[in-house]
Enzyme design. Structure first.
Site: not given
Ligand code: FDA
Length: 309
Positions: A133-134, A188, A229-230, A98, A183, A162, A291-292
């Site tokens: 990171d953003m 978040a 993304t997950h 960051k 990326r 984002q 945030r997680r």
């Molecule tokens: P979504 O939130 O819809 O989740 C999809 C599914 O994944 C959920 O139903 C759950 O099953 C699982 N899941 C997701 N988050 C979970 C958690 N915390 N605990 C348990 N299960 C979870 N953001 C940002 O603003 N700036 C940044 O620089 C980054 N950098 C970054 C890097 C990487 C490698 C990742 C994976 C993520 C980020 N993020 C980020 C965070 C991102 O913006 C976002 O908040 C999270 O990835 C959660 O969103 P999903 O895309 O996973 O989808």
């Protein structure tokens, strides 16, 4: 935005909680679900295990919004040392950081010099990308400008964008023109509905829309894209779309956080997709951890379980 997500994001920014909560043992125990330990050695041991599974990693030394430029200097030194260790161990590890951890709030010039040192060394010793990171929307424009400036000098830099922000489509298109490494994440932070899609469904739709633009450019070898993304339905719909559009498998890269969807991480790597796991370490985990929790408020139960166990 749901009430619980809002409350957790508010807690992530609260000054008193930022100071007090990290010393509470039951929270410390719960954090282990998302980070192997506070020390870089903890992250390195874990990365070596992922390496055996064919899963490369990204490292983040947690920290943000430093209030004294010397702290940023220490962060920079720590990353420079880390690069030497990674090179010695011959592990495929990239760095993601960051800008406010290097002093972006205090001096853009110092931040630029520090980031340049890290990036140059990473290029020389590891020949890989350093990611930015953003952070919250107050930093979006400044971070993109910073990225364009550094990209003009050094190739091996990547930027997180984002999908929840209305502005991101325009940013994506401009950054493709300069051959950026991008990326894409959903986003978040706690933001106003004047600048972000408020409904999850709309964020998800915009994510897929932007991902297709990015994948098309990656398929033409104009950029590198990684999908942070997950969200399984997004992951599988992008795989399907790429097949239908003859985009090579090696152009699809996924990045997930340590501790989340472990089986999917192994499954994607086993099927030949690049799957990078982001491993965090460091003492300053509180806002990041909150945030997680906000991403999945059900995680709070896990924290409470630790309180009573
Ligand atoms: P979504 O939130 O819809 O989740 C999809 C599914 O994944 C959920 O139903 C759950 O099953 C699982 N899941 C997701 N988050 C979970 C958690 N915390 N605990 C348990 N299960 C979870 N953001 C940002 O603003 N700036 C940044 O620089 C980054 N950098 C970054 C890097 C990487 C490698 C990742 C994976 C993520 C980020 N993020 C980020 C965070 C991102 O913006 C976002 O908040 C999270 O990835 C959660 O969103 P999903 O895309 O996973 O989808």
């Amino acid at each position: 935005m749901s009430f619980s997500r809002n409350a957790l994001l508010w807690m992530s920014e609260n000054k008193w909680m930022r100071q007090e909560v990290p010393s509470w043992q039951f929270v410390k125990n719960a954090v282990k679900k998302f980070m192997p330990g506070e020390k870089p050695e903890d992250a390195l041991t874990t990365a070596a295990r992922f390496d055996l599974l064919g899963i490369p990693t990204v490292f983040t030394h947690l920290g943000e919004n430093i209030t004294n430029l010397d702290e940023g200097c220490a962060v920079c030194e720590q990353y420079l040392k880390l690069i030497d260790i990674i090179a010695e161990k011959k592990l495929n590890i990239e760095i993601s950081l960051k800008l406010t951890q290097l002093g972006f709030d205090l001096s853009e010039e110092e931040t630029f010099n520090r980031f340049k040192q890290i990036t140059r060394k990473s290029k020389e010793k590891l020949n890989n990308v350093v990611w930015i990171d953003m952070e919250g929307s107050a930093y979006t424009q400044k971070t993109i400008e910073f990225y364009k400036k550094i990209k003009n000098e050094i190739e091996n830099v990547g930027l997180c964008l984002q999908a929840y922000l209305f502005r991101t489509e325009k940013d994506v298109k401009e950054l493709i023109e300069i051959g950026a490494n991008i990326r894409l994440v959903k986003g978040a932070y706690k933001e106003s509905s004047e600048i972000v899609f408020a409904k999850k469904k709309d964020v998800d739709e915009n994510y897929i829309h932007l991902a297709k633009i990015l994948l098309t450019a990656a398929g033409e070898d104009r950029i590198r894209v990684a999908f942070g993304t997950h969200d399984e339905s997004i992951v599988y719909s992008l795989i399907k779309w790429s097949k239908q559009n003859n985009i090579r498998k090696d152009k699809l890269e996924f990045q997930m956080l340590y501790g989340i969807k472990k089986d999917k991480q192994k499954d994607l790597a086993g099927r030949g997709y690049t799957m990078r796991v982001l491993i965090s370490y460091g003492k300053f985990w509180y806002p990041w951890y909150m945030r997680r929790l906000a991403e999945r408020p059900a995680n709070v139960w896990f924290v409470l379980k630790n309180m009573f166990s």
